[in-house]
Design a protein around this motif. Structure first.
Motif, PDB file in Angstrom:
ATOM      1  N   THR A 263     103.055  29.994  62.120  1.00 58.01           N
ATOM      2  CA  THR A 263     102.808  30.889  63.237  1.00 58.01           C
ATOM      3  C   THR A 263     101.868  30.190  64.211  1.00 58.01           C
ATOM      4  OG1 THR A 263     103.010  32.815  61.785  1.00 58.01           O
ATOM      5  CG2 THR A 263     101.998  33.175  63.934  1.00 58.01           C
ATOM      6  N   THR A 264     102.234  30.174  65.477  1.00 56.27           N
ATOM      7  CA  THR A 264     101.427  29.473  66.477  1.00 56.27           C
ATOM      8  C   THR A 264     101.171  30.381  67.670  1.00 56.27           C
ATOM      9  OG1 THR A 264     103.392  28.522  67.533  1.00 56.27           O
ATOM     10  CG2 THR A 264     102.320  27.219  65.813  1.00 56.27           C
ATOM     11  N   ALA A 265     100.067  30.112  68.349  1.00 60.23           N
ATOM     12  CA  ALA A 265      99.727  30.840  69.571  1.00 60.23           C
ATOM     13  C   ALA A 265      98.893  29.931  70.461  1.00 60.23           C
ATOM     14  CB  ALA A 265      98.954  32.119  69.252  1.00 60.23           C
ATOM     15  N   ALA A 266      99.080  30.070  71.761  1.00 64.39           N
ATOM     16  CA  ALA A 266      98.304  29.282  72.722  1.00 64.39           C
ATOM     17  C   ALA A 266      98.101  30.107  73.973  1.00 64.39           C
ATOM     18  CB  ALA A 266      99.014  27.968  73.058  1.00 64.39           C
ATOM     19  N   GLY A 267      96.969  29.892  74.634  1.00 63.54           N
ATOM     20  CA  GLY A 267      96.686  30.620  75.863  1.00 63.54           C
ATOM     21  C   GLY A 267      95.750  29.847  76.768  1.00 63.54           C
ATOM     22  N   ARG A 268      95.970  29.971  78.071  1.00 58.71           N
ATOM     23  CA  ARG A 268      95.092  29.361  79.064  1.00 58.71           C
ATOM     24  C   ARG A 268      94.861  30.360  80.186  1.00 58.71           C
ATOM     25  NH1 ARG A 268      96.877  23.209  80.374  1.00 58.71           N
ATOM     26  NH2 ARG A 268      94.766  23.202  81.260  1.00 58.71           N
ATOM     27  N   LEU A 269      93.613  30.463  80.629  1.00 59.61           N
ATOM     28  CA  LEU A 269      93.239  31.356  81.722  1.00 59.61           C
ATOM     29  C   LEU A 269      92.330  30.599  82.666  1.00 59.61           C
ATOM     30  CD1 LEU A 269      93.148  34.216  82.995  1.00 59.61           C
ATOM     31  CD2 LEU A 269      91.140  34.669  81.558  1.00 59.61           C
ATOM     32  N   GLY A 270      92.618  30.657  83.952  1.00 59.10           N
ATOM     33  CA  GLY A 270      91.806  29.953  84.930  1.00 59.10           C
ATOM     34  C   GLY A 270      91.485  30.816  86.123  1.00 59.10           C
ATOM     35  N   PHE A 271      90.377  30.517  86.778  1.00 63.80           N
ATOM     36  CA  PHE A 271      89.969  31.222  87.994  1.00 63.80           C
ATOM     37  C   PHE A 271      89.503  30.190  89.012  1.00 63.80           C
ATOM     38  CE2 PHE A 271      86.491  33.394  90.434  1.00 63.80           C
ATOM     39  CZ  PHE A 271      87.347  34.149  91.245  1.00 63.80           C
ATOM     40  N   THR A 272      90.048  30.292  90.213  1.00 63.32           N
ATOM     41  CA  THR A 272      89.691  29.381  91.302  1.00 63.32           C
ATOM     42  C   THR A 272      88.917  30.168  92.350  1.00 63.32           C
ATOM     43  OG1 THR A 272      91.696  28.082  90.896  1.00 63.32           O
ATOM     44  CG2 THR A 272      90.601  27.746  93.006  1.00 63.32           C
ATOM     45  N   PRO A 273      87.575  30.156  92.286  1.00 64.60           N
ATOM     46  CA  PRO A 273      86.778  30.942  93.243  1.00 64.60           C
ATOM     47  C   PRO A 273      86.818  30.373  94.652  1.00 64.60           C
ATOM     48  CG  PRO A 273      85.340  29.617  91.866  1.00 64.60           C
ATOM     49  CD  PRO A 273      86.721  29.447  91.319  1.00 64.60           C
ATOM     50  N   ALA A 274      87.044  29.060  94.764  1.00 67.62           N
ATOM     51  CA  ALA A 274      87.140  28.402  96.058  1.00 67.62           C
ATOM     52  C   ALA A 274      88.037  27.186  95.898  1.00 67.62           C
ATOM     53  CB  ALA A 274      85.757  27.997  96.570  1.00 67.62           C
ATOM     54  N   GLU A 275      88.626  26.764  97.002  1.00 66.28           N
ATOM     55  CA  GLU A 275      89.529  25.629  96.936  1.00 66.28           C
ATOM     56  C   GLU A 275      88.809  24.399  96.385  1.00 66.28           C
ATOM     57  OE1 GLU A 275      92.517  23.029  99.812  1.00 66.28           O
ATOM     58  OE2 GLU A 275      91.321  24.687 100.642  1.00 66.28           O
ATOM     59  N   GLY A 276      89.447  23.750  95.396  1.00 69.49           N
ATOM     60  CA  GLY A 276      88.854  22.565  94.790  1.00 69.49           C
ATOM     61  C   GLY A 276      87.937  22.839  93.630  1.00 69.49           C
ATOM     62  N   HIS A 277      87.807  24.087  93.213  1.00 64.73           N
ATOM     63  CA  HIS A 277      86.944  24.449  92.088  1.00 64.73           C
ATOM     64  C   HIS A 277      87.706  25.394  91.164  1.00 64.73           C
ATOM     65  CE1 HIS A 277      83.250  22.836  94.001  1.00 64.73           C
ATOM     66  NE2 HIS A 277      83.895  23.147  95.115  1.00 64.73           N
ATOM     67  N   ARG A 278      87.751  25.069  89.876  1.00 64.05           N
ATOM     68  CA  ARG A 278      88.443  25.907  88.901  1.00 64.05           C
ATOM     69  C   ARG A 278      87.632  26.011  87.627  1.00 64.05           C
ATOM     70  NH1 ARG A 278      91.731  25.474  84.412  1.00 64.05           N
ATOM     71  NH2 ARG A 278      93.357  27.088  84.189  1.00 64.05           N
ATOM     72  N   ILE A 279      87.528  27.231  87.113  1.00 66.05           N
ATOM     73  CA  ILE A 279      86.885  27.509  85.830  1.00 66.05           C
ATOM     74  C   ILE A 279      87.985  27.937  84.869  1.00 66.05           C
ATOM     75  CG2 ILE A 279      85.155  28.893  84.626  1.00 66.05           C
ATOM     76  CD1 ILE A 279      83.879  29.381  87.409  1.00 66.05           C
ATOM     77  N   GLY A 280      88.008  27.359  83.688  1.00 68.88           N
ATOM     78  CA  GLY A 280      89.114  27.648  82.784  1.00 68.88           C
ATOM     79  C   GLY A 280      88.680  27.922  81.361  1.00 68.88           C
ATOM     80  N   LEU A 281      89.555  28.592  80.632  1.00 71.99           N
ATOM     81  CA  LEU A 281      89.375  28.864  79.206  1.00 71.99           C
ATOM     82  C   LEU A 281      90.721  28.635  78.532  1.00 71.99           C
ATOM     83  CD1 LEU A 281      87.426  29.989  76.981  1.00 71.99           C
ATOM     84  CD2 LEU A 281      88.413  32.234  77.446  1.00 71.99           C
ATOM     85  N   SER A 282      90.738  27.888  77.444  1.00 71.37           N
ATOM     86  CA  SER A 282      91.983  27.635  76.718  1.00 71.37           C
ATOM     87  C   SER A 282      91.749  27.794  75.223  1.00 71.37           C
ATOM     88  CB  SER A 282      92.513  26.225  77.023  1.00 71.37           C
ATOM     89  OG  SER A 282      91.591  25.239  76.603  1.00 71.37           O
ATOM     90  N   ALA A 283      92.811  28.174  74.514  1.00 69.54           N
ATOM     91  CA  ALA A 283      92.703  28.352  73.069  1.00 69.54           C
ATOM     92  C   ALA A 283      94.061  28.115  72.438  1.00 69.54           C
ATOM     93  CB  ALA A 283      92.205  29.760  72.727  1.00 69.54           C
ATOM     94  N   THR A 284      94.058  27.522  71.257  1.00 72.45           N
ATOM     95  CA  THR A 284      95.273  27.353  70.457  1.00 72.45           C
ATOM     96  C   THR A 284      94.952  27.712  69.013  1.00 72.45           C
ATOM     97  OG1 THR A 284      94.848  25.032  69.903  1.00 72.45           O
ATOM     98  CG2 THR A 284      96.089  25.472  71.927  1.00 72.45           C
ATOM     99  N   GLN A 285      95.947  28.214  68.302  1.00 70.77           N
ATOM    100  CA  GLN A 285      95.772  28.529  66.881  1.00 70.77           C
ATOM    101  C   GLN A 285      97.097  28.390  66.175  1.00 70.77           C
ATOM    102  OE1 GLN A 285      93.141  31.732  65.332  1.00 70.77           O
ATOM    103  NE2 GLN A 285      95.027  32.647  64.538  1.00 70.77           N
ATOM    104  N   SER A 286      97.056  27.894  64.944  1.00 69.31           N
ATOM    105  CA  SER A 286      98.271  27.815  64.133  1.00 69.31           C
ATOM    106  C   SER A 286      97.920  28.122  62.685  1.00 69.31           C
ATOM    107  CB  SER A 286      98.908  26.432  64.234  1.00 69.31           C
ATOM    108  OG  SER A 286      98.092  25.449  63.638  1.00 69.31           O
ATOM    109  N   ARG A 287      98.892  28.666  61.987  1.00 64.78           N
ATOM    110  CA  ARG A 287      98.783  28.936  60.552  1.00 64.78           C
ATOM    111  C   ARG A 287     100.043  28.413  59.875  1.00 64.78           C
ATOM    112  NH1 ARG A 287      95.154  33.085  58.727  1.00 64.78           N
ATOM    113  NH2 ARG A 287      93.875  33.905  60.431  1.00 64.78           N
ATOM    114  N   LEU A 288      99.829  27.546  58.902  1.00 65.35           N
ATOM    115  CA  LEU A 288     100.934  26.956  58.155  1.00 65.35           C
ATOM    116  C   LEU A 288     100.796  27.313  56.685  1.00 65.35           C
ATOM    117  CD1 LEU A 288     103.355  24.887  57.989  1.00 65.35           C
ATOM    118  CD2 LEU A 288     101.611  23.164  57.478  1.00 65.35           C
ATOM    119  N   ASN A 289     101.889  27.787  56.098  1.00 67.13           N
ATOM    120  CA  ASN A 289     101.949  28.039  54.660  1.00 67.13           C
ATOM    121  C   ASN A 289     103.169  27.288  54.141  1.00 67.13           C
ATOM    122  OD1 ASN A 289     102.181  28.981  52.042  1.00 67.13           O
ATOM    123  ND2 ASN A 289     101.716  31.107  52.568  1.00 67.13           N
ATOM    124  N   ALA A 290     102.926  26.113  53.563  1.00 72.47           N
ATOM    125  CA  ALA A 290     104.019  25.233  53.156  1.00 72.47           C
ATOM    126  C   ALA A 290     103.965  24.970  51.660  1.00 72.47           C
ATOM    127  CB  ALA A 290     103.952  23.917  53.923  1.00 72.47           C
TER     128      ALA A 290
END
Length: 661
Positions: A263-290
């Motif tokens: 099972t996998t999941a990924a997400g990215r969120l960004g905010f650009t308050p002004a041109e040329g500037h970006r604040i971001g948050l990213s996350a990934t997660q996986s679960r393997l049962n093999a």
């Protein structure tokens, strides 16, 4: 520690150590070297005649972009056109990952970046990866700029990743410690998850396959009012086949199927308050049962393969970042991240290994003149591991200072880097790269690069009870390469030859005299060898109307210089050739992968060739039916001694993309 617990805990270490030891091959090493040389010349002439190219056409472009947008960041830590790179970089774009028919991340890296893959069975099983013959511990893996993987085994679990969560992959083949520090001996693999842009987009995919296999994924992305967002989830399951062959040398065979769930999941969120500037948050997660095959041991060391052995692996990365243009000549970026790799593996006596890695990076790009840029960066890395076998929770910290330079002077391009690492466990190391290219004509470019590298000892090498040696030294290497790139319209061709020499190689030391290792056990980690990897990589592409042809050919002579034997599990040659015909409504394609014979512990693994077929029909602009047949000839593949891959496997699926396929 009971004998059975010790033997089980030592299995991953001894297996990894064995891959660094050389064994005699069925042919003299000089024969292998000559064969590689003759084969390289032959393949190069064929590549020229067929007008194949530098990198696969699909692998040159990111996410359905035009050639002008083919930008990479791994070669210099800042964006640059792929065509300007002095380093040997492969870009595997979103369309290639989606449409190329590869079933795993490992297979995509094999087909399009020439990595050799070792895997303890089929998909979902533990996998190793070799860039230019270097161990998995000699390559750095990044996800959205965050270093990931186990600090005890010193490698990344690609078996826990899904292609569905990946936008594109960049692979830097060659020395990169001058930019990325410890372990970038063979190269760097950087994985980028999807990023939101444009109007709302929804994607989905579902498929069923042989061995009762199922997969499904769903994604949403977009950008609005200064915010950009992307999220995806996926689930894959398969009953698989037995990972071990009957009558294996260790008595691990269990006739049950060794399947997996991921099972996998990924997400990215960004905010650009002004041109040329970006604040971001990213996350990934996986679960393997093999499930996998192994054995527990009683007090008399009798093997019992009947328990249900499983690898339960959880990986997680989260990062916050900022990037801003402070002036026309100054761009700064910062990232704070944490990666966790948590594994619980075993049968009757499972063992847990957990890595927590915290990373802080501050980077500045300064444009000091026309076509010239200086990159200055600071990186702090803190690693801590917890394991059942460790009496405490060992940790180490690393502080690094990086300087890089790129410059263009007419037909000449220069790249250089210098990095200083100060580590609490193994001291200070200074590394660097220097490279240049020269455009002989508008179509032909020659390039050369040299670098100094080192590989850090893993936590197992340093601290594993009765195995680790706290005074072990890092491996140190020197690498040189020479390349030639040619591009003309829809055709291109390239060839790269390289040599990488490693001293103080970290490997298993049996210590027959009992002078280096703790007494009464089975040897330990040690600086026991010198290795030399020489080889040639030929890649090519050509497009005629609806037909696309792509090829990657690698020749490798990987030697233990002290014993004059081939390094284990390295094939002297590997080839991947693909052909695709796409009318826009329907498409058909095929990929042939050929892997040469390889030495392994106790014998040699035979060569094999696998043919995969694929087809699709777009019955509506946003909807497509897909089918593929893997290993059409049902070849018996032995990826590692006594292990087996899947046989023939059919897949049928449906795909949706709101923006159109």
């Amino acid at each position: 520690m009971q004998p059975s617990q010790f033997l089980f805990a030592m299995q991953p270490i001894l297996s990894r150590a064995a891959s660094s030891l050389a064994r005699p091959s069925s042919r003299p090493s000089t024969h292998v070297s000559a064969l590689a040389t003759r084969g390289a010349l032959t393949a190069l002439s064929h590549a020229a005649l067929l007008a194949l190219g530098a990198v696969p056409v699909a692998a040159l472009a990111q996410s359905s972009s035009s050639p002008l947008d083919r930008v990479v960041v791994t070669g210099t830590r800042e964006a640059q056109p792929l065509s300007k790179s002095v380093a040997d970089i492969v870009l595997i774009d979103a369309e290639t990952l989606r449409d190329g028919g590869a079933d795993t991340v490992e297979e995509a890296l094999r087909r399009y970046a020439g990595l050799q893959i070792t895997r303890n069975g089929g998909p979902g099983q533990s996998a190793g990866y070799l860039i230019r013959g270097n161990n998995a511990s000699g390559a750095i893996v990044l996800v959205d700029g965050v270093r990931v993987g186990s600090a005890t085994l010193a490698q990344t679990a690609f078996e826990a990743m899904s292609l569905a969560q990946i936008d594109h992959i960049e692979v830097l083949r060659g020395p990169a410690s001058g930019l990325y520090g410890a372990d970038a001996v063979g190269g760097v693999i950087q994985i980028f998850t999807k990023k939101g842009q444009g109007p709302l987009s929804v994607t989905g995919h579902a498929a069923v396959g042989g061995n009762n296999s199922r997969q499904a994924d769903f994604g949403v992305s977009g950008a609005q009012a200064g915010f950009d967002y992307a999220a995806s989830v996926g689930r894959e399951t398969s009953e698989g086949v037995s990972a071990i062959r009957p009558h294996d040398a260790n008595g691990y065979y269990n006739p049950d199927r060794d399947g997996f769930g991921r099972t996998t999941a990924a997400g990215r969120l960004g905010f650009t308050p002004a041109e040329g500037h970006r604040i971001g948050l990213s996350a990934t997660q996986s679960r393997l049962n093999a499930q996998y095959d192994s054995a527990d041991f009683d007090a008399n060391f009798n093997a019992d393969p009947s328990p249900d052995f499983r690898n339960r692996l959880k990986t997680r990365s989260i990062a916050a970042d900022y990037r801003g243009t402070l002036s026309p000549i100054w761009t700064t970026s910062a990232q704070v991240a944490r990666n966790t790799d948590d594994s619980l593996s075993g049968g009757g006596f499972p063992s847990r290994y957990k890595t927590d890695r915290d990373q802080v990076t501050w980077q500045n790009a300064l444009r000091v003149g026309a076509g010239q840029q200086v990159v200055l960066a600071y990186e702090h890395l803190s690693e801590k591991v917890r394991a059942d076998v460790f009496p405490s929770a060992p940790k180490r910290t690393n502080n690094a200072y990086i300087a890089g330079y790129t410059g263009e002077f007419g037909p000449i391009a220069l790249e250089g880097s210098l990095r200083r690492d100060d580590n609490s466990a193994y001291g200070g190391n200074t590394t660097g790269n220097l490279g240049a290219s020269y455009a002989l004509t508008s179509e032909l470019k020659v390039r050369a690069l040299a670098g100094k590298t080192f590989r850090a000892p893993s936590f197992n090498d340093l601290y594993f009870p009765q195995y680790g040696i706290p005074t072990i030294r890092p491996e140190r290497g020197r690498s040189v390469e020479l390349g030639l790139n040619w591009t003309s319209g829809a055709s291109s061709a390239s060839a790269t030859v390289y040599r990488n020499k490693v001293r103080d190689q970290i490997a298993y030391n049996p210590d027959p005299m009992g002078t280096d290792c703790p007494k009464g056990y089975f040897g330990c980690a040690g600086n026991v060898g010198r290795a030399k990897m020489t080889g040639a990589t030929l890649t090519g592409s050509h497009r005629v109307g609806n037909l696309s042809l792509n090829a990657t050919v690698d020749f490798l002579d990987a030697q233990d210089e002290l014993k004059r034997t081939r390094l284990l599990r390295r094939a002297a040659h590997q080839e991947s050739v693909s052909a695709d015909y796409d009318t826009g409504t329907w498409s058909v394609g095929a990929t042939l992968t050929d892997v040469g014979a390889r030495p392994d512990v106790g014998g040699n693994l035979g060569a094999y060739a696998v043919l995969d077929l694929r087809a699709s029909w777009k019955f509506l602009p946003q909807w497509r039916l897909e089918a593929k047949m893997l290993n059409v000839a049902d070849r018996d593949v032995q990826p590692v001694r006594d292990y087996q891959g899947l046989g023939r496997q059919a897949w049928f699926g449906i795909r949706y993309d709101m923006k159109g396929l």
